[in-house]
Each structure stands twice: as C-alpha cells, then as structure tokens.
Design a protein around this motif. Structure first.
Motif, PDB file in Angstrom:
ATOM      1  N   GLU A 128       0.833  -1.210   0.000  1.00  0.00           N
ATOM      2  CA  GLU A 128       0.000   0.000   0.000  1.00  0.00           C
ATOM      3  C   GLU A 128       0.868   1.259   0.000  1.00  0.00           C
ATOM      4  O   GLU A 128       0.638   2.196  -0.767  1.00  0.00           O
ATOM      5  N   LYS A 129       1.873   1.244   0.859  1.00  0.00           N
ATOM      6  CA  LYS A 129       2.734   2.430   0.976  1.00  0.00           C
ATOM      7  C   LYS A 129       3.571   2.630  -0.303  1.00  0.00           C
ATOM      8  O   LYS A 129       3.761   3.758  -0.764  1.00  0.00           O
ATOM      9  N   ALA A 130       4.059   1.522  -0.839  1.00  0.00           N
ATOM     10  CA  ALA A 130       4.866   1.616  -2.067  1.00  0.00           C
ATOM     11  C   ALA A 130       4.025   2.158  -3.216  1.00  0.00           C
ATOM     12  O   ALA A 130       4.480   2.983  -4.001  1.00  0.00           O
ATOM     13  N   ARG A 131       2.770   1.699  -3.288  1.00  0.00           N
ATOM     14  CA  ARG A 131       1.869   2.196  -4.333  1.00  0.00           C
ATOM     15  C   ARG A 131       1.709   3.707  -4.203  1.00  0.00           C
ATOM     16  O   ARG A 131       1.724   4.437  -5.194  1.00  0.00           O
ATOM     17  N   MET A 132       1.563   4.140  -2.971  1.00  0.00           N
ATOM     18  CA  MET A 132       1.365   5.569  -2.730  1.00  0.00           C
ATOM     19  C   MET A 132       2.614   6.353  -3.168  1.00  0.00           C
ATOM     20  O   MET A 132       2.521   7.374  -3.836  1.00  0.00           O
ATOM     21  N   LEU A 133       3.776   5.830  -2.788  1.00  0.00           N
ATOM     22  CA  LEU A 133       5.023   6.540  -3.095  1.00  0.00           C
ATOM     23  C   LEU A 133       5.322   6.558  -4.596  1.00  0.00           C
ATOM     24  O   LEU A 133       5.835   7.535  -5.119  1.00  0.00           O
ATOM     25  N   LEU A 134       5.011   5.469  -5.255  1.00  0.00           N
ATOM     26  CA  LEU A 134       5.338   5.388  -6.681  1.00  0.00           C
ATOM     27  C   LEU A 134       4.276   6.024  -7.563  1.00  0.00           C
ATOM     28  O   LEU A 134       4.498   6.269  -8.744  1.00  0.00           O
ATOM     29  N   GLY A 135       3.119   6.293  -6.963  1.00  0.00           N
ATOM     30  CA  GLY A 135       2.074   7.004  -7.690  1.00  0.00           C
ATOM     31  C   GLY A 135       1.657   6.282  -8.952  1.00  0.00           C
ATOM     32  O   GLY A 135       1.488   5.053  -8.948  1.00  0.00           O
ATOM     33  N   GLU A 136       1.534   7.023 -10.040  1.00  0.00           N
ATOM     34  CA  GLU A 136       1.018   6.431 -11.270  1.00  0.00           C
ATOM     35  C   GLU A 136       1.983   5.418 -11.888  1.00  0.00           C
ATOM     36  O   GLU A 136       1.601   4.653 -12.781  1.00  0.00           O
ATOM     37  N   ALA A 137       3.223   5.404 -11.410  1.00  0.00           N
ATOM     38  CA  ALA A 137       4.180   4.423 -11.933  1.00  0.00           C
ATOM     39  C   ALA A 137       4.004   3.057 -11.264  1.00  0.00           C
ATOM     40  O   ALA A 137       4.501   2.048 -11.764  1.00  0.00           O
ATOM     41  N   ALA A 138       3.292   3.020 -10.143  1.00  0.00           N
ATOM     42  CA  ALA A 138       3.197   1.773  -9.369  1.00  0.00           C
ATOM     43  C   ALA A 138       2.718   0.573 -10.189  1.00  0.00           C
ATOM     44  O   ALA A 138       3.333  -0.497 -10.142  1.00  0.00           O
TER      45      ALA A 138
END
Lengths: 649, 308
Positions: free
Chosen positions: B283-293
């Motif tokens: 969840e946190k990684a998705r947030m940090l990577l944004g649209e690149a996730a």
C-alpha cells in the motif's frame, strides 16, 4: 549539402592531412583510451604513443581504429569496415583509435599520423593520463561546466579562468564533466565543432570530457537510438567498460575514477519514471558500486530558481520526484546539473521531493560547508543511504545568467558566469566555484569519516528573499556576436535600395527584378549625421526603405551561425533568400502593411541579431539578403539602416 | 497512461527542432509568452502551436497542450509526430477512445518502418492503460517488426507478455534484447522471467555472479529466494529472503522510504508468508510510486503473490 556520387566516392579515396576536428580523447579506463579525430578525406590512421614525448614507440593496432564516414548519398556504399558517421559534413571521416594495454595512472604522449607522416605537432601538448585502477586511493580533480556552448567570448573566458587557476596551483584537471547544453542552439554538428571542440580544444586533447545530454543537443540527437551529432562526438560506455553496470545505451552510463563512482543520466529525452529503463539501471548500478564517493550528473536540476524553476517544470520535477529518491537511497554525495543559467549550491540535504520545494526537515546541515566557516558537511565513511547530498547547479558556463527567485535549500546563489572545480582526496571532497575573473566565489567541503547520525532540521537557515531588480524586464540583454566570425557583407558596402515607394510583394526574393533600384553605401538614413547614403527627402514623405545585396557562401552546411550587425532606427525586418529571419521593432505585417513600429535610437552602436532557421534557407553559392527599414512615423526626426553581415563557420 | 513512447517523442521532437530559436532555452513561461506574442503578430502556425504545446506540457498543463496540438492539426499540418503526441496527451488524461482514434489516423499517415512501428508501440501502451492486454501484445509484436527496436521496447513487451502469463515468451524476448545490448536492466528482467517461467536452475546460475559482485544484495537475495522456492528448496529460500529483509532494514529511510525498496521488502515479506506486513508495504509503495506503481515489476510480483 548534397554531393554527387562521384564526389562522395572521391572523398572515400582521397588522402588529406587536414584535421576537420582536432584529436581529442574519450572513454578512458585504467588500461585503455580512445583518440578521436576527423579529416575531410581518407587517410591511413595511425596513433603512436609512449611515456616520453620524444619516444612514441608504441602504436595502436590497425584493427583498433574504427573508421566512420559521413554521406547522405544513398548510392555510396560504405567499404567493409567503415561505419556510418551520421551527422557530419559530407565526406567527413572520423577515426576512433582505441589504445589498449596501458599502465594505470600513467602519463602518455601521443601523435596522430597519416601512415608515417605526423599530423599533430611535435610539441609535448598531446598527452593523456590513463585512469587509476578503480578502487585505488588517489586524489582527483575534475572540472564541471554547463550551458556553455555559445561560441561567445564568455565561454572562452570561463574556460581560461579554469586553465589559469589550475596552472597557478600546478594541479591540472584529471577529466571534466559537461552537464549539457554544450552546442547551442540545436546541437548540430557544426555547432559542436565551433562551440565545443574548437573552444575547448587544448583541454580536450588531454582529458576526457564525460558528457550529459542537454536539451539543446536533444534537438538533433536522440537518446533512445544514440543517433545524432552528440553521439557522433562522444564515445560513452554502454557495457560497463569504465566501471559500473552496462546500460546498453550511451545516453546514460557510469564510470569509476579512483574511489569515486560517477553516474551520468539523460534527463532530457528518456523516461525519467521509476519504471523507465534509466531509473531501473540507476538502482542496480548504485547497488553494485564499491567506491567511497558517488557523484551524479545530468542536465535538468531538481532544485533551482535560476533561469528555470524546478517547482514548475516537468523534467525538473520528475528528476526530483522520480530520480532523487533512487539516488539518495543509493547514497549519492553530490549532484551536478545545469540548464538553469546560474550558480546555486545547496546545503547538505536529503528527501526534498515535495512540490514546491521547502527546506524544513530536508536539511541535514545548514552550515556553509566551508572548512574555514561553519565547517565541512559530515557523512559516515563509505556509502550509506540518505545521509545527505549537495546539489550544485552549474548552468553558468557561458550563456546569459539569470535569476527568477530563491530556492530555499540553497546556501549559495550567485548570478555570475563561471564553472566548478571539485577535488577528492581520501575522505574529503572540496568544491569551488570559480568565476569568470578566476576568483573563488564559493567553497564547500564534505568529509566522510567515522559514523554520523543525520538529523533533520525543522527550521534550517534559509537564504534571503529576493525580488527582481527594478527596471529589468526579465528579458535577455542584446545578443553578443560569435567570438570567431568572418564578414560576408562588409561594413558600408554597396547595396541596392528603394526609397519613397513600395516594391512588389516578392521584392525580397532572388528572382525579383531590382534593375531600376538605386545603389548606395550603407548606412542609409537622415537626421543624425551617421549616414553614408543620405535620404534627404525621407522626413515627412515616407517611412520605409528597402535594401538588398548578394553574398556568397562556399559550403552552407559548415555554417554555425549567421547574423546581422546593424545600427538601426527604428525597426527592420531581414530576409534571407526570401524568408524572414530577423524582425525587430516591427510589431506585425511588413512593407506597406507594417504596424506597431517601436522607437529605437541607433546611437552609433551596432547590435547583433542571429538569423533564425537560416540553415533551411542558406545555400551554397550566391545568397540574397534583403532588409526593410521602418521609421516610426513620417515626423520622426531621424532614420538609420546600417547593416553588415557576419558568419561563424 | 504511464509510458512515453520515446520514438513518438522523437517524431514530435523532430517537428519542433526545425523551429528552435537560436538563443539558449528560456523558461517555459517565457517561451509561451514569446510564442503567443509571435502568433499574435503573425498569426498561428502549426510549428509555433506545436512548440507552445511542448512548453505547456513541461508545465504539466495538458489541456492547454492538447488544445494547441488540435489547433495545429486543424491548420492543415497533420503529421504522425503531431498525432502521436496528441494521443499521448489524450491517454495521459485517460481519454482512451480519443487517443485510439488519433492513433488510427496516425497509422494512415505513417510511413513503413520505424515511424509506423512507433505508432503501434504507442497504441500498445494506450491499450495496456485501458486494460486491453491481449490487444496490446498484438500491437507490440507489430512494433517489433522494425530491425533495431529501441531497448525500452523490450521491457514494454516483456511486461505485456507477462501480463498475459506467457513467461517463456517473455524470457525469450528479454534474452534477445540482452544479447544485443548487455543491458543490466534486461538481464534482471530476463532472470525474473526465467523464474516466472519455472526455469529456476538457469535463473540461479545467472544470479550467482551477481551475488558475489553486488554491494547491496537484497534484490538478488529475493530473486535467489524465489528461484530456490521454485525448486522446492524451502529452507534455502527462507534463508535468502530473511537475509534480504535484514539488509533492506538497514537501507530503508524510515522517514522517507524509497518506493521500490519498500516494494522489495513487501515482496520478501509476502514470500515468507507474512501477508499483513507485505500488504502494508504494498500500500505504501503504491502511494510513493504514484502512477508508476502499476508498471513497477516488483509491485506486480508482490500483487501476484498476494493475489491482488
């Protein structure tokens, strides 16, 4: 320029000893280096080298010389073993001699020969030093310059300041990093030649310039396929030849020097996102390096308020939000950039990815970094993630410097031309900003020793607020002419002119009949005693004067710039072979329909105006320059139209 | 849409580069002001509009950029470069139908070879962003008809074939790119694809030299753990994954963690069966990577392991 098959074929077999690009060195490692040069015709390329200038007793093997040939003629078949040179003038040969089997960290002298005939001088100035073995403790010095490739005097002054400084200290540079915009305005081959290779020639013959792609080079060279003048000019590692991991592309790469690892990124035309090839390579490369120092360099700065604003511009924001987290978690120490025409140097900082950039909680040390001032920045020995990096924007190498605001993470903001010298010795890195006068205008130092626990400052020191000086309109000052040029139309030359009536609409085209026009010496005008052809009836009668003349250019594709030196009052439009190339002081329209003429006094001064898009219109042979001069109104007290034409090749 | 088809960009850049001004590049605002002024004086032209669109994009004002490009096309300067750029902007705004139509038109204009193939690649990316994975793979294969595909196309193709579960094909394609370029990125993805394809012995052999040379080993330890698990060497796999976790903990900045490293930690947790910790990291990684996730391979793997 298109040439016939016969001429191209002739070029393939013709011998010459003239360098069209003087020898320079590329892609150095501890055991090899490339010597690269160009000629206008074929030669028998030989490089001899040795450890004493009078004893060049070794020779690059024949098989180690790559030959490239430039032709746009599809009917010319390149001989076996000759590769294509993509962007050079027709008939150019480029030779890339790889010298292998060198001893590490050793000075070698070299000479370029055509068979047995020596082409380079017998003086000892042709030398290079092989790199030390990666991982070796060895002091190093490198030069950093950005946004320099104007071909103007300022570029030359900034370069000389570095040369003199290093000579005074008797400590030459080991290599240099160019952070992009080295060949204004479009990175064309001729611009590389005149604004990079010729400007830096004495330095380039001795040390490698490791380049980063600027947006201006990006106009003609593409990182995705490695094609264009930028990629013709440089040999960059793609397979980890100089240390680091294979990127597969010349656009981004890394190399080692001593205990430092250098990483070049292409911030201009490649995907900057974490999922892009470049960011993935960067992460892997950072995880591999065993060196003590990590220096990253690229064109677009993550933090700046110089001529560009990193809070607003996409490339800059993406370098900050996508690339900086990878670099900082990989333990980067210094980030060197350009693009913004200013010198800005940050405090020790980490984790500033927000937009807009703020200083709170991202500054780890808010001192000035000067050992004689607040003391050096301190980090743990070796490479550790997120212990802080210093950002240096060095876009002040030659083109007009400018500031538009204050970036709060910066410790030094200097709107002056100059460059940066960095020394690394053991656990200490020292950077200085050297201005155009050869004065040291900034000094910072990073010491990596023991263990340091970084703390984030909630309220760090911040630079004073800044607002633009009153009276400036934010526009660039008048353009400077190129440093080296020849005159294509002399001052006070004879021109055809038409005054007191308007010609047909095609008057600026070569085929327009001007046999009934008068002739006279430039300048044309009245009322200010600066005119050779006095138009005594102009006042109260007419406002427009048309002038034309021809000039010759032998080879149009070797021209780097062409422009007018002109004293004028009030406005004018210039046409090259019928196409508008300069307009100043004329708001809209042309000829009898010209509108919004702005007042301008000549004051006996010649201003310079470079022609836009001239490469599309300039021809080999005879060209036509046509200028219409406009006075603001019939009652204007004077008029001046006094041009001459200069060309940089 | 995530990806920016670099060749599409190249086509657009070629259009722009013919009209660069001779001064050093100024800020986008200055450029926009100058271009607007120029168009006010002399009327709009496709070249000036395209240049202004490029400046709008650098300021991330996509609606303005789109309007300028549409205007440029209306002025009769229809070209593949303008069309592909317009499609990219439309897709970035999730106007997939419009982007698709724009690319259809670009295909009718494109010459055979690189130009046409780059349009196919861009359409593949539009289709991917719209969830049409099988069609995206088809377009991707069409794009690979060109003799020397750009390196990043290999990654795109691998991602798309992976999404359709064709791992052997995915590995084969990556190996081809690796042999051409030596790129470490393609090598890493090839090794990952080998593991996904069940060719774990070969993957382990390829991982070994990197385990020796790399300073930071966590990503290689995770790959090793995955390959060992694929060979039913559970104890060895656990040991590799725990070692990876240990190293990641020393590297992660708790205050400002790096997204990809966090995703790696999540993957190690997930492979060790610690699903709550893995889900949290995801969840946190998705947030940090944004649209690149969604396009980050480590996130994709983590999602697969977690069944998300």
């Amino acid at each position: 320029m298109a040439v016939s098959t016969a001429r191209a074929a002739e070029n393939l077999h013709h011998h010459t000893n003239i360098f069209s690009r003087a020898p320079y060195v590329q892609l150095a490692t501890h055991e090899s280096i490339f010597v690269v040069w160009r000629t206008e015709g074929k030669m028998q390329p030989v490089v001899r080298y040795g450890t004493a200038p009078e004893k060049l007793n070794r020779e690059a093997s024949r098989g180690a010389v790559i030959t490239r040939f430039a032709t746009t003629n599809k009917n010319v078949k390149l001989p076996a073993g000759v590769a294509k040179l993509h962007s050079a003038p027709e008939g150019t040969y480029q030779y890339e001699a790889k010298i292998s089997g060198l001893n590490p960290d050793t000075r070698y002298y070299y000479g370029v020969f055509d068979g047995d005939k020596r082409l380079t001088g017998r003086d000892p100035s042709y030398h290079f030093r092989s790199h030390p073995i990666p991982g070796t403790h060895r002091p190093m010095r490198f030069w950093v310059v950005g946004d320099s490739g104007t071909g103007r005097e300022m570029q030359s002054i900034v370069h000389s300041a570095m040369v003199q400084w290093t000579a005074k200290e008797n400590r030459p540079i080991d290599f240099y990093l160019h952070v992009g915009d080295m060949a204004y305005s479009r990175g064309r081959d001729v611009e590389f030649q005149t604004r990079f290779f010729e400007m830096y020639e004495p330095t380039l013959r001795n040390v490698v310039c490791w380049p980063a792609m600027g947006n201006h080079e990006g106009a003609t060279s593409k990182g995705t396929n490695g094609v264009g003048p930028y990629y013709d000019a440089y040999i960059c590692p793609t397979r980890g030849e100089a240390g680091g991991l294979a990127s597969g592309l010349e656009a981004f790469y890394s190399f080692d020097y001593g205990r430092a690892h250098f990483i070049c990124l292409d911030s201009h035309d490649l995907d900057r996102r974490p999922t892009g090839m470049m960011a993935q390579w960067l992460k892997a490369d950072l995880e591999y390096t065993q060196q003590d120092w990590i220096i990253a360099y690229f064109h677009h700065p993550p933090y700046t308020k110089g001529s560009h604003d990193s809070d607003r511009e996409k490339q800059l924001i993406e370098m900050r939000t996508h690339i900086m987290p990878v670099l900082e978690s990989g333990g980067v120490d210094v980030v060197l950039t350009g693009h913004s025409h200013i010198y800005e140097r940050s405090m020790l900082m980490d984790g500033a990815y927000a937009n807009p950039t703020v200083a709170e909680n991202v500054i780890l040390n808010d001192g000035d970094g000067d050992p004689a001032g607040d003391g050096p920045y301190r980090k743990s020995a070796g490479i550790h993630p997120n212990e802080g990096a210093v950002q240096v924007v060095a876009g002040h190498g030659g083109t007009t410097v400018r500031r538009k605001g204050t970036m709060p993470v910066m410790r030094k903001i200097i709107v002056e031309h100059g460059s940066v010298l960095i020394d690394i010795a053991g656990d200490t890195l020292t950077g200085i900003m050297l201005n155009k006068y050869g004065e040291r205008r900034d000094l910072f130092s990073i010491v990596k020793r023991g263990e340091v626990a970084p703390t984030r400052l909630a309220n760090p020191w911040q630079p004073d607020k800044w607002s633009p000086p009153k009276g400036t309109d934010g526009k660039d000052p008048p353009a400077e002419p190129p440093e080296d040029f020849f005159i294509a139309i002399e001052k006070h030359a004879q021109w055809h002119y038409l005054a007191g009536e308007h010609p047909g609409t095609n008057w600026m085209r070569a085929d327009y009949d001007i046999s009934d026009w008068k002739t006279g010496e430039a300048g044309f005008g009245f009322g200010d005693n600066d005119d050779r052809t006095v138009l005594s009836n102009m006042h109260s009668n007419y406002t427009t004067v048309y002038i034309r003349r021809t000039f010759e250019i032998e080879q149009a594709d070797t021209i780097a710039e062409i422009g007018l030196m002109i004293a004028y009052d009030d406005g004018f439009i210039a046409y090259l072979n019928g196409k508008e190339v300069v307009r100043t002081g004329v708001g809209s329209g042309s000829g009898r329909k010209a509108r919004d003429i702005k007042t301008h006094d000549a004051n006996g001064r010649y201003d310079y105006f470079a022609f836009k898009d001239y490469e599309k219109y300039l021809k080999d042979g005879v060209n036509v320059l046509a200028i219409e001069g406009h006075n603001k109104d019939l009652e204007s007290s004077d008029f001046t139209l006094d041009p001459y034409l200069i060309v940089e090749d | 849409m995530r990806a920016r088809n670099a060749w599409g960009v190249a086509l657009f850049s070629a259009l722009l580069s013919s009209a660069q001004v001779t001064c050093a590049h100024d800020s986008p605002e200055h450029e926009i002001e100058a271009l607007t002024e120029k168009m006010r004086a002399n009327g709009a032209s496709a070249t000036l509009l395209a240049r202004r669109a490029s400046e709008w994009q650098s300021l991330r004002k996509l609606d303005h950029a789109q309007a300028d490009l549409e205007h440029a096309i209306l002025l009769g300067s229809d070209s593949v470069g303008l069309r592909t750029e317009l499609a990219r902007i439309q897709a970035a705004q999730r106007h997939f139908d419009a982007a698709h139509k724009t690319l259809e038109r670009a295909l009718t204009l494109a010459e055979e070879g690189m130009e046409r193939c780059s349009v196919y690649m861009q359409r593949a990316e539009v289709r991917e962003a719209n969830g049409e994975h099988a069609l995206a793979v088809e377009d991707c294969e069409r794009a690979f008809g060109v003799p020397s595909p750009p390196l990043d196309w290999y990654l795109t193709r691998a991602r798309l074939t992976g999404r359709t579960g064709r791992w052997r094909e995915c590995a084969r394609g990556l190996k081809e790119g690796l042999e051409k370029s030596g790129s470490i990125v393609l090598e890493i993805e090839w090794i990952e694809a080998l593991i996904d394809a069940g060719e774990c012995r070969e993957a382990l052999d390829r991982i070994q030299p990197h385990m020796v040379r790399a300073r930071r080993k966590s990503s290689w330890l995770i790959r090793q753990g995955r390959a060992q698990a694929g060979m039913n060497s559970q104890a060895e796999a656990q040991s590799s994954l725990k070692a990876a976790l240990q190293e990641i903990e020393t590297r992660l900045d708790a205050a400002k963690p790096e997204g990809r490293l966090l995703a790696e930690r999540g993957l190690a947790h997930a492979l060790l069966g610690n699903r709550p910790a893995a889900a949290q990291d995801l969840e946190k990684a998705r947030m940090l990577l944004g649209e690149a996730a969604p396009f980050t391979s480590c996130i994709e793997r983590l999602e697969r392991v977690l069944g998300k």
